[in-house]
Write an enzyme that holds these catalytic residues in place. Sequence first.
Site, PDB file in Angstrom:
ATOM      1  N   CYS A   1       0.836  -1.209   0.000  1.00  0.00           N
ATOM      2  CA  CYS A   1       0.000   0.000   0.000  1.00  0.00           C
ATOM      3  C   CYS A   1       0.865   1.251   0.000  1.00  0.00           C
ATOM      4  O   CYS A   1       1.660   1.472   0.917  1.00  0.00           O
ATOM      5  CB  CYS A   1      -0.903   0.001   1.228  1.00  0.00           C
ATOM      6  SG  CYS A   1      -1.810   1.547   1.466  1.00  0.00           S
TER       7      CYS A   1
ATOM      8  N   CYS B   1      18.193  -2.734  35.886  1.00  0.00           N
ATOM      9  CA  CYS B   1      18.004  -4.013  35.203  1.00  0.00           C
ATOM     10  C   CYS B   1      16.750  -3.892  34.331  1.00  0.00           C
ATOM     11  O   CYS B   1      15.631  -3.835  34.842  1.00  0.00           O
ATOM     12  CB  CYS B   1      17.855  -5.131  36.231  1.00  0.00           C
ATOM     13  SG  CYS B   1      17.807  -6.781  35.525  1.00  0.00           S
TER      14      CYS B   1
END
Length: 388
Positions: A63, A355
């Site tokens: 598209c 973390c």
Amino acid sequence: MTVLSPTVLVLHSAGSRGEIESVAKRLNPIGASQMLFMSTVLSLLLAGAAPSDSATAIFAGGCFWSMEHPFDQLDGVTAVTVGFTGGRTANPTYEEVSSGGTGHLESVRVVYDPRKVTYETLLDAFWHNIDPLQADGQFCDHGPQYHTAIFYHDSTQQRLAEQSKRSLEGRFRQPIVTLIAPAAAFYPAEERHQHFYRKNSAYYKAYRLGCGRDRRLREVWGADAARVASQKGWNPMQFRKPGDAELKGSLTPLQYEVTQHEATERPFHNDFWDNHRPGIYVDVVSGEPLFSSLDKFDSGTGWPSFTRPLEAPNVKEKTDRSLLMTRTEVRSTHAESHLGHVFEDGPAPTGLRYCINSAALRFIPVERLAEEGYAQYLPLFQTAAQRD
């Protein structure tokens, strides 16, 4: 050794093609006997002329509404036009091409300044905005008019396109179905289709979401998936967090669960735990800058770990009492994405260990910072390189 005649030497002092032709006509009145001379001289001189400030590339990526934006946002691109190429009839309409019977592909014509943006950069933008493994169309759009292709204008474009395709075949270890072919006549689509994603943004976003384009791009490209934000870089004044349905459509299942439902990805089996490339890490939802490779270290945990945020205001902390313990959760400030946790067992200079889940991050290598709108962070890496 070739000895140039006085005429050729005078011609060599001229600049543009027009100047060369003007000088040549004064020195050599054109007759039948001079045509070969003129053709040879022009070819020799123009081969060494300065690069043009304008070049054209044509890509078919399904598209064409969805293929304008990736090129519109690149510095050095001066115009992007959607249209049709590769077919059997002249000046086809959108309806004729949509029927699949004309042989045309929905395409974009990109006019660019090669002094500011390279053809390789255009190829990179093209590949990362398509599924090069899908043979029957692109995403939810099926049919020959949605096939992918690169249409080259010269031998250099052909070589670079074929080289990039071979590289992807090595990465995916399966056939890349994108066609590489000589450029043919390009026919602009009707005006209503030009810059559709800007003129009809609500409709376009609904279409893109329903088609699953971004979800599939992330499945194919992982951490290198195309960025679909409406502007380059990070602007908190323009950011609006997408709704839950939109997030489900644009994120991979793991990215969605981590960022929206505090899931934790597997250690040692994620994108960035052992990534050593220089660059920055931004929120996968918003693009807000979060961490830098300059503060990354190997914690031995199997997750990417940092000693501090790149932009402290973009990272906030929250008490987490899940799993029968008390921890400090880390979230992005603007997107409210769950990132991970921070612990007080990190190395100097902060003693902290952020973390973080790779699934909450998008990595931007240092060589793409300027292109993606994060040029303000380049001096950090230049200073670090000088210290090293």
